[in-house]
Design an enzyme around this catalytic site. Structure first.
Site, PDB file in Angstrom:
ATOM      1  N   GLY A 210      37.440  35.383  44.210  1.00  0.00           N
ATOM      2  CA  GLY A 210      38.759  34.839  44.514  1.00  0.00           C
ATOM      3  C   GLY A 210      39.831  35.894  44.413  1.00  0.00           C
ATOM      4  CG  ASN A 211      43.176  35.495  46.396  1.00  0.00           C
ATOM      5  OD1 ASN A 211      44.094  34.772  46.020  1.00  0.00           O
ATOM      6  ND2 ASN A 211      42.474  35.247  47.501  1.00  0.00           N
ATOM      7  NE  ARG A 212      44.886  40.344  39.613  1.00  0.00           N
ATOM      8  CZ  ARG A 212      44.421  40.273  38.379  1.00  0.00           C
ATOM      9  NH1 ARG A 212      44.803  39.271  37.603  1.00  0.00           N
ATOM     10  NH2 ARG A 212      43.590  41.181  37.903  1.00  0.00           N
ATOM     11  CB  SER A 213      47.226  33.847  46.100  1.00  0.00           C
ATOM     12  OG  SER A 213      48.243  33.064  46.679  1.00  0.00           O
TER      13      SER A 213
END
Length: 402
Positions: A210-213
């Site tokens: 995933g990512n930090r958004s």
């Protein structure tokens, strides 16, 4: 400075009790609020409650305090009129210019922005008469917030629930925040699609890439578009933020799911803003069981495959003539150079380029960016609230749609 003057109209639906929370938020944030209920609304919340919470007298009649001409003065002096809840009956009266009580008279005399927050049973909301009345009000420049989906009265569930008061307050705040000259509802009659959040690509039943958004910028874009009169579809990837009032929220998890939802929603959209952080890659295989740590063995390499390039796809194959496509570029170095290359590669009309990192942009309440346009123009947006960037984006989109 004088306090902004807000008229809170309340019509006769069970959701009237929720307007007490909206009133509290308006007064506590420094607004002078005059509550104008209908007779039916007083069956749900009494005049004493409205008067105590607002600090102003409450009446439903044009015959009270006639020397002050309230049926004219209240609307004339208002900076904003918001009706929450707005029943099917109230929407019909407003659309047809009927004036049989103080609230409907106020709506006729108001020359300020007007926001309606409908609440009713699904069948009433979907009835052609109601939809025609809503279309009429929007065409005249009113903001009619789409109802939420959820529990209604009794055992019924569906579209027609009053959005949460905090989110209605955000719409009102956004409408008031724009200057007097900018309060035009320039996205009225438009359908816009916004993607937000970050996609997650599963490795096994418990792990994902995933990512930090967090979705804050996309949600700010959705709220700003609602306040400017648009019908908004928000494709939300793994965000935990509350649903923006007036937006139809489609929840997705992976990049493939996001592509499907965006392409479907974009079929009749005037503009698409891809603010979500979409994973470029996903694992080639999915482990049906949790991947175990084995003593004495290194883990197997994770093989990645490309995800669909949603921005490039919808830019190349536009669903309708004149559709405006906006992308986002999250860069960590050579920000503008990489942004210009991405704009040319993706083929979108506008590209919002910003620098990201562990402590930059993601999860923050503020943002700083440069909006690159396909015609070569560049619009810098200084560091500030994400809603300021949202308004800049919609300014540029509205100009192209016009």
């Amino acid at each position: 400075m004088d306090k902004p003057k807000v008229v809170l109209g309340v019509s006769g639906g069970i959701a009237a009790y929720k307007a007490c929370e909206l009133l509290r938020r308006l007064t506590e944030s420094g607004h002078e609020v005059r509550v104008v209920p209908t007779d039916s609304a007083l069956h749900f919340v009494g005049a004493a409650t409205w008067s105590a919470l607002s600090g102003n007298p409450v009446t439903t009649e044009v015959w009270d305090s006639v020397h002050e001409v309230p049926h004219v003065r209240i609307g004339q002096s208002a900076d904003l009129v918001v009706v929450a809840p707005a029943t099917a009956d109230l929407l019909a009266k407003a659309a047809h210019g009927l004036a049989d009580d103080l609230l409907t008279n106020t709506l006729l005399t108001a020359r300020c922005p007007v926001v309606f927050a409908p609440a009713m049973h699904t069948e009433m909301w979907e009835h052609p008469a109601t939809q025609e009345n809503v279309a009429t009000l929007r065409r005249r420049g009113a903001v009619v917030i789409e109802p939420a989906v959820g529990r209604l009265t009794g055992v019924d569930t569906g579209k027609g629930r009053l959005p949460e008061p905090g989110e209605i307050f955000e719409v009102c705040r956004r409408v008031l925040a724009r200057g007097i000259e900018e309060r035009r509802i320039d996205l009225a009659g438009r359908h816009v699609v916004v993607s937000a959040g970050g996609t997650r690509e599963p490795l096994d039943p418990v792990r994902f890439l995933g990512n930090r958004s967090t979705g804050k910028q996309g949600y700010a874009l959705a709220r700003a578009a609602v306040a400017r009169g648009a019908r908004v579809t928000l494709v939300s990837a793994n965000s935990e933020l509350p649903d923006p009032a007036g937006a139809d929220v489609v929840r997705v998890g992976t990049a493939v799911q996001l592509r499907e939802a965006v392409v479907k929603a974009a079929a009749d959209a005037d503009a698409v803003v891809m603010a979500a952080a979409v994973a470029d890659f996903r694992p080639a295989t999915y482990a049906e069981g949790k991947i175990k740590k084995r003593d004495g063995h290194e883990p197997d390499p994770i093989v990645l495959v490309r995800n669909p390039d949603v921005l490039a796809e919808i830019s190349a194959d536009r669903a309708r003539p004149g559709q405006v496509i906006v992308g986002f570029a999250a860069e960590t170095d050579d920000v503008l150079a990489n942004g210009r290359a991405k704009l040319a590669r993706k083929g979108c009309d506008l590209l919002v380029v910003n620098e990201v990192g562990e402590h930059k942009t993601f999860g923050s309440e503020a943002n700083e960016a440069v909006v690159l346009a396909a015609d070569g123009t560049e619009t810098p947006v200084p560091y500030g609230p994400k809603e300021a960037l949202a308004d800049t984006v919609w300014d540029l989109v509205a100009g192209r749609l016009a």
